[in-house]
Design a protein around this motif. Structure first.
Motif, PDB file in Angstrom:
ATOM      1  N   ILE A   1      11.496  71.717-139.624  1.00 44.93           N
ATOM      2  CA  ILE A   1      10.196  71.036-139.760  1.00 44.93           C
ATOM      3  C   ILE A   1       9.174  71.587-138.762  1.00 44.93           C
TER       4      ILE A   1
ATOM      5  N   ASP B   1      13.150  64.143-135.615  1.00 45.79           N
ATOM      6  CA  ASP B   1      13.013  63.304-134.420  1.00 45.79           C
ATOM      7  C   ASP B   1      14.372  62.906-133.823  1.00 45.79           C
TER       8      ASP B   1
ATOM      9  N   ASP C   1      -4.188  70.747-142.581  1.00 48.83           N
ATOM     10  CA  ASP C   1      -4.826  71.220-143.810  1.00 48.83           C
ATOM     11  C   ASP C   1      -4.521  70.336-145.026  1.00 48.83           C
ATOM     12  N   LEU C   2      -3.322  69.787-145.100  1.00 45.54           N
ATOM     13  CA  LEU C   2      -2.991  68.964-146.279  1.00 45.54           C
ATOM     14  C   LEU C   2      -3.805  67.670-146.307  1.00 45.54           C
TER      15      LEU C   2
ATOM     16  N   SER D   1       4.693  66.047-146.096  1.00 43.49           N
ATOM     17  CA  SER D   1       4.047  65.708-144.820  1.00 43.49           C
ATOM     18  C   SER D   1       3.929  64.188-144.718  1.00 43.49           C
TER      19      SER D   1
ATOM     20  N   ARG E   1      11.055  63.287-127.776  1.00 46.24           N
ATOM     21  CA  ARG E   1      12.473  63.300-128.170  1.00 46.24           C
ATOM     22  C   ARG E   1      13.279  64.233-127.276  1.00 46.24           C
TER      23      ARG E   1
HETATM   24  C1  EPZ Z   1       5.308  62.528-138.217  1.00 41.84           C
HETATM   25  O1  EPZ Z   1       4.419  63.536-137.750  1.00 41.84           O
HETATM   26  C2  EPZ Z   1       5.836  61.812-136.989  1.00 41.84           C
HETATM   27  N1  EPZ Z   1       4.727  61.208-136.278  1.00 41.84           N
HETATM   28  C3  EPZ Z   1       6.603  62.784-136.105  1.00 41.84           C
HETATM   29  O2  EPZ Z   1       7.172  62.065-135.030  1.00 41.84           O
HETATM   30  C4  EPZ Z   1       7.734  63.415-136.948  1.00 41.84           C
HETATM   31  O3  EPZ Z   1       8.388  64.390-136.172  1.00 41.84           O
HETATM   32  C5  EPZ Z   1       7.167  64.051-138.216  1.00 41.84           C
HETATM   33  O4  EPZ Z   1       6.381  63.086-138.958  1.00 41.84           O
HETATM   34  C6  EPZ Z   1       8.232  64.599-139.156  1.00 41.84           C
HETATM   35  O5  EPZ Z   1       9.109  63.572-139.526  1.00 41.84           O
HETATM   36  C7  EPZ Z   1       4.244  60.038-136.679  1.00 41.84           C
HETATM   37  O6  EPZ Z   1       4.706  59.422-137.635  1.00 41.84           O
HETATM   38  C8  EPZ Z   1       3.146  59.445-135.872  1.00 41.84           C
HETATM   39  P1  EPZ Z   1       4.337  65.976-140.862  1.00 41.84           P
HETATM   40  P2  EPZ Z   1       3.429  64.281-138.757  1.00 41.84           P
HETATM   41  O7  EPZ Z   1       2.934  65.989-141.348  1.00 41.84           O
HETATM   42  O8  EPZ Z   1       2.966  63.319-139.773  1.00 41.84           O
HETATM   43  C9  EPZ Z   1       3.309  70.645-141.255  1.00 41.84           C
HETATM   44  C10 EPZ Z   1       7.753  61.630-132.778  1.00 41.84           C
HETATM   45  O9  EPZ Z   1       8.493  62.208-131.930  1.00 41.84           O
HETATM   46  N2  EPZ Z   1       1.974  70.238-141.724  1.00 41.84           N
HETATM   47  O10 EPZ Z   1       5.381  65.367-141.729  1.00 41.84           O
HETATM   48  O11 EPZ Z   1       2.426  64.993-137.934  1.00 41.84           O
HETATM   49  C11 EPZ Z   1       3.585  70.282-139.813  1.00 41.84           C
HETATM   50  O12 EPZ Z   1       3.043  71.236-138.925  1.00 41.84           O
HETATM   51  C12 EPZ Z   1       6.822  62.420-133.671  1.00 41.84           C
HETATM   52  O13 EPZ Z   1       7.711  60.386-132.897  1.00 41.84           O
HETATM   53  C13 EPZ Z   1       1.080  71.190-142.154  1.00 41.84           C
HETATM   54  O14 EPZ Z   1       1.356  72.399-142.149  1.00 41.84           O
HETATM   55  O15 EPZ Z   1       4.425  65.347-139.408  1.00 41.84           O
HETATM   56  C14 EPZ Z   1       5.096  70.232-139.812  1.00 41.84           C
HETATM   57  O16 EPZ Z   1       5.606  71.525-139.711  1.00 41.84           O
HETATM   58  C15 EPZ Z   1       6.747  63.867-133.335  1.00 41.84           C
HETATM   59  N3  EPZ Z   1      -0.149  70.787-142.622  1.00 41.84           N
HETATM   60  C16 EPZ Z   1       5.424  69.675-141.197  1.00 41.84           C
HETATM   61  O17 EPZ Z   1       4.275  69.919-141.992  1.00 41.84           O
HETATM   62  C17 EPZ Z   1      -0.494  69.452-142.659  1.00 41.84           C
HETATM   63  O18 EPZ Z   1      -1.627  69.160-143.091  1.00 41.84           O
HETATM   64  C18 EPZ Z   1       5.736  68.175-141.257  1.00 41.84           C
HETATM   65  O19 EPZ Z   1       4.756  67.474-140.530  1.00 41.84           O
HETATM   66  C19 EPZ Z   1       0.424  68.498-142.228  1.00 41.84           C
HETATM   67  C20 EPZ Z   1       1.659  68.900-141.761  1.00 41.84           C
END
Ligand code: EPZ
Length: 422
Positions: A331, A309, A128-129, A167, A375
């Motif tokens: 997270i 991670d 959503d963000l 995010s 992980r």
């Molecule tokens: C990145 O994922 C990484 N992936 C993940 O690594 C990592 O665990 C994560 O960041 C947190 O550090 C890549 O960089 C490719 P977020 P991302 O948006 O960007 C919520 C690995 O093992 N959220 O920071 O998808 C989300 O559900 C992977 O290498 C929303 O609600 O993570 C989570 O709870 C796994 N709405 C939190 O925010 C949104 O629009 C943080 O997610 C976006 C995110």
């Protein structure tokens, strides 16, 4: 490949050097940035991983060819003309980071149709963000048949976007989109992970105007077009932390070649509290277990806090520490899949909501195990290094998405680890 397994016979202290590869989570957005220009973008220090191949396949079907330069496979050249703006379900489903093409496509050609990634094993992971931010930049975003359809007439328009929480992906998507928007974009409460700074620095080389790199407020002045650049991907801080845990649990000492301690954030303190010596050394980071391991608490947070991670690997380490450790995951809502598997190896871990209490045991015993994310899978290898007998980690394809030659790197420092094919 998908049926390969990793066999570990524990008990050998690791000793020697491990070369740290380029960061997967930096390379994926850097590749998506190739969509922002019709000029050549050359990336060096690229890791050899399945996720990188998946991103190359996705870009190729958008019209951007991703070609290796030289014969080492660590330099990729990206270039071409966007010929298709649809990111299909079959690719996005395999790798959520595919969603990073959304911002660049809309910014560059005014439209994109990207499959919704859906849930995944570590949690619901909404986007959503990303979508709200893109709307604030002037795009019309609709959901149609499982796809996000985003378009804008003319250019995106700069705006102030305040993220309600941090995010990584949304910051990257909107940072890339804003580079080609008309006017100034301010991203408030932006993620500060080193991978974001790496992306921003490459974008600046391509001609983007970005201020506040490394901080939680990024200010981007849109430009008409971006040009060519050559950029070296930063070393993988999660791979670094993983091998630090591996060295520590084995009771050994290793040099993590090419790693940068300034990218590790709270991982350093957590390891030190646990009784692990970790310090900058010539050519990288040296890691050595001092006497015994002690229970140390860790709570996952956005960078520079303790990374989600690293949570599974640190928990494997705490499983054999003296005393108790509380490991809290803030997270993702479902990132304790390694717990039942570690318990099958003799760990004493109880989960209460978002926290796990780890009561250290003197030793683990090898077992067949498997996990459903990257992980979690590697944490079982870490545990296997300290277990008596044989541990077999099944479903290795998760590992191959994010760890380059894990069995070769560990065998190179004396671990008894091998891949069993098929
Ligand atoms: C990145 O994922 C990484 N992936 C993940 O690594 C990592 O665990 C994560 O960041 C947190 O550090 C890549 O960089 C490719 P977020 P991302 O948006 O960007 C919520 C690995 O093992 N959220 O920071 O998808 C989300 O559900 C992977 O290498 C929303 O609600 O993570 C989570 O709870 C796994 N709405 C939190 O925010 C949104 O629009 C943080 O997610 C976006 C995110």
């Amino acid at each position: 490949m998908a049926l390969d397994r990793i066999r570990i016979r524990g008990g050998k202290p690791l000793s020697g050097e491990i070369q740290i590869s380029g960061a997967k989570n930096a390379t994926l957005p850097l590749m998506a940035a190739g969509l922002l220009t019709d000029r050549r973008v050359v990336l060096t220090n690229v890791p050899k991983l399945d996720d990188i191949t998946t991103m190359a396949t996705l870009l190729a079907q958008h019209g951007i060819a991703v070609e290796p330069v030289g014969n080492k496979g660590r330099t990729l050249s990206l270039g071409g003309t966007i010929s298709n703006t649809e990111a299909p379900y079959d690719i996005v489903r395999k790798m959520r980071a595919s969603f990073l093409v959304l911002g660049p496509l809309v910014a560059r050609v005014g439209e994109a149709r990207v499959s919704l990634p859906g849930g995944c094993s570590i949690g619901a992971r909404p986007i959503d963000l990303h979508l709200k931010g893109l709307e604030q930049l002037g795009a019309r975003v609709v959901l149609d048949g499982g796809y996000i359809d985003a378009r804008v007439r003319g250019r995106l328009r700069g705006a102030t976007i305040v993220f309600p929480f941090v995010s990584v992906g949304a910051t990257e998507n909107l940072l890339m989109a804003a580079t080609l928007a008309d006017g100034r974009t301010t991203l408030v409460n932006a993620a500060r992970e080193p991978e974001i700074s790496d992306l921003a620095e490459c974008l600046v080389k391509m001609g983007a105007r970005i201020e506040g790199i490394g901080s939680d407020k990024l200010v981007i002045e849109g430009v008409d077009r971006l040009g060519e650049a050559e950029h070296a991907v930063i070393p993988d801080r999660i791979e670094t932390g993983t091998y630090a845990c591996a060295a520590a649990i084995s009771g050994g000492q290793v040099l993590l070649r090419g790693a940068r301690i300034e990218h590790l954030g709270a991982t350093v303190r957590a390891l030190q509290e646990a009784g692990v010596e970790i310090a900058e050394a010539a050519g990288g980071i040296s890691v050595r277990r001092l006497d015994g391991l002690h229970g140390a608490d860790a709570m996952t947070e956005p960078y520079p806090g303790f990374p989600t991670d690293m949570q599974a690997q640190f928990m494997a380490l705490m499983a054999v520490a003296e005393g108790a450790a509380m490991v809290t995951e803030t997270i993702f809502e479902n990132r304790f899949m390694h717990v039942p598997e570690l318990n099958r190896m003799g760990a004493r871990i109880n989960v209460h909501g978002a926290s796990a209490i780890v009561r250290g045991v003197p030793s683990l015993s090898g077992a067949p195990v498997m996990a459903t994310d990257l992980r979690a899978s590697v944490s079982l290898i870490v545990a296997g290094l300290a277990a008596t007998g044989e541990t077999i980690v099944n479903r290795v394809y998760h590992l191959d998405r994010g760890y380059e030659a894990v069995e070769r790197k560990l065998a190179g420092v004396g671990a008894e680890v091998e891949r069993i094919e098929g």
